[in-house]
Enzyme design. Structure first.
Site, PDB file in Angstrom:
ATOM      1  N   HIS A 153      43.561  43.167  34.237  1.00  0.00           N
ATOM      2  CA  HIS A 153      44.584  42.291  33.671  1.00  0.00           C
ATOM      3  C   HIS A 153      45.974  42.734  34.124  1.00  0.00           C
ATOM      4  CE1 HIS A 153      41.678  41.305  30.137  1.00  0.00           C
ATOM      5  NE2 HIS A 153      41.509  40.484  31.155  1.00  0.00           N
ATOM      6  N   ARG A 187      32.139  38.497  30.830  1.00  0.00           N
ATOM      7  CA  ARG A 187      33.373  39.263  31.001  1.00  0.00           C
ATOM      8  C   ARG A 187      34.058  39.445  29.641  1.00  0.00           C
ATOM      9  NH1 ARG A 187      37.577  40.623  34.523  1.00  0.00           N
ATOM     10  NH2 ARG A 187      39.671  39.977  33.907  1.00  0.00           N
ATOM     11  N   HIS A 204      31.759  33.773  32.756  1.00  0.00           N
ATOM     12  CA  HIS A 204      32.976  34.403  32.241  1.00  0.00           C
ATOM     13  C   HIS A 204      32.774  34.915  30.816  1.00  0.00           C
ATOM     14  CE1 HIS A 204      37.070  35.093  33.651  1.00  0.00           C
ATOM     15  NE2 HIS A 204      37.490  34.934  32.410  1.00  0.00           N
ATOM     16  N   LYS A 238      42.211  38.731  41.367  1.00  0.00           N
ATOM     17  CA  LYS A 238      43.283  37.783  41.656  1.00  0.00           C
ATOM     18  C   LYS A 238      44.455  38.494  42.310  1.00  0.00           C
ATOM     19  CE  LYS A 238      42.263  34.599  37.858  1.00  0.00           C
ATOM     20  NZ  LYS A 238      42.798  33.979  36.619  1.00  0.00           N
ATOM     21  N   ARG A 256      34.802  39.017  37.182  1.00  0.00           N
ATOM     22  CA  ARG A 256      34.755  37.567  37.281  1.00  0.00           C
ATOM     23  C   ARG A 256      33.598  37.205  38.197  1.00  0.00           C
ATOM     24  NH1 ARG A 256      40.056  39.293  37.895  1.00  0.00           N
ATOM     25  NH2 ARG A 256      41.509  38.598  36.252  1.00  0.00           N
TER      26      ARG A 256
END
Length: 332
Positions: free
Chosen positions: A283, A260, A257, A185, A160
């Site tokens: 993910h 990505r 993005h 994240k 990201r």
């Protein structure tokens, strides 16, 4: 009630979000922006100063009106609307445990559902389009060398833009096998291998752009850390120039993005196992990774070509024109 609105907001951000939940700074800033917009909207709606608002003024009708304002007047996407609602839900869930007299008010707000948004297909670049885009930065200039290195790194790692811009010298290993450490994240850490070509770009870039172990390596012309807005601005310029050689880029909305997405689609198209791609992209769910498996048209084309030719539809029958029948159909 035992607590005023300012006390509740302060406790929510300082004690709950930062102290007990240990939320990331990015999450705290996102929630802060929501509350700045929401309080100003309610104050204008009630025609009073923000300092004179009380918790009773923040009802479900105000929340619904604010969400409509975000989507219609401010032109935000449904995803942004849902993010604003998530920030408000988090606060009123916090208040419901501390102010029993506000339980009904909080319950009404917590019942407001997220809005369903249409699912768009993943946008990614074909190999030719990506090659043209990577050739746009002027590598003889300092900023061009930085941009080329950043774009190559985004594609190689599938990072990201926020992860790539936080990359520090201590997170980079250029000895064999070269790799970088990314923080995604939820403070999830992952290691991404680098191609030798990308490692060589980083070696050349760091040779002319010295940075301390804890300092981000990508910086703007003023020596400050490069921001996401600056990276997007530069990318838009490169996309515009690349569109002259790859016209299909004009039909695509290209952002950092997108690189990505492109990395994930190309990995799956190359036969990399989907669980490996999941780890590569960071993910949390395999369902997210499977979206890329559905996006690649070339993979679908190869799959359909494997179907037994005997099972494919036969040739279309020749249509024999019958004047009487055609005249009758034309008369209907």
């Amino acid at each position: 009630m035992t607590n005023s609105l300012p006390d509740l907001i302060h406790s929510f951000f300082h004690d709950w979000m930062a102290g007990q939940r240990n939320a990331s700074r990015h999450t705290i800033l996102s929630y802060r922006d929501t509350w700045r917009l929401f309080l100003r909207f309610v104050a204008e709606r009630h025609q009073r100063d923000v300092a004179r608002l009380s918790l009773e003024d923040l009802g479900d009708k105000e929340v619904l009106a604010f969400l409509n304002h975000v989507e219609k007047d401010r032109g935000a996407t449904i995803a942004t609307r849902n993010c604003r609602l998530a920030a408000l839900h988090s606060f009123f869930g916090f208040v419901a445990d501390r102010e029993p007299l506000a339980a009904g008010q909080c319950a009404a707000i917590l019942r407001i559902p997220s809005k369903r948004a249409p699912k768009r297909s993943v946008s990614y670049l074909e190999s030719e389009e990506l090659s043209v885009l990577l050739n746009q930065p002027d590598r003889n200039s300092k900023l061009g060398q930085r941009d080329h290195t950043l774009l190559a790194l985004l594609y190689n790692s599938g990072a990201r833009i926020s992860e790539a811009l936080r990359l520090c010298r201590r997170d980079i290993r250029l000895d064999a096998p070269p790799q970088i450490r990314l923080y995604g994240k939820g403070r999830k850490e992952r290691i991404c291998p680098l191609w030798p070509e990308t490692a060589n770009l980083l070696v050349a870039f760091l040779r002319h752009n010295a940075a301390g172990p804890e300092e981000p390596i990508f910086r703007n012309r003023y020596g400050e850390p490069l921001g996401a807005a600056g990276a997007r601005f530069r990318l838009r310029q490169y996309v515009q120039s690349a569109a002259q050689s790859a016209p299909r880029l004009t039909d695509k909305r290209v952002s950092p993005h997108t690189l990505r997405h492109t990395a994930a689609v190309h990995l799956i198209a190359s036969g990399v196992d989907v669980t490996v791609v999941q780890s590569w992209m960071g993910h949390a769910s395999l369902d997210t990774t499977n979206i890329y498996a559905q996006a690649n048209l070339e993979t679908k084309r190869k799959a359909i070509e494997k179907v037994d030719s005997k099972l494919r539809p036969g040739k279309a029958p020749r249509w024999k024109k019958e004047p009487a029948l055609m005249d009758w159909l034309d008369s209907l």
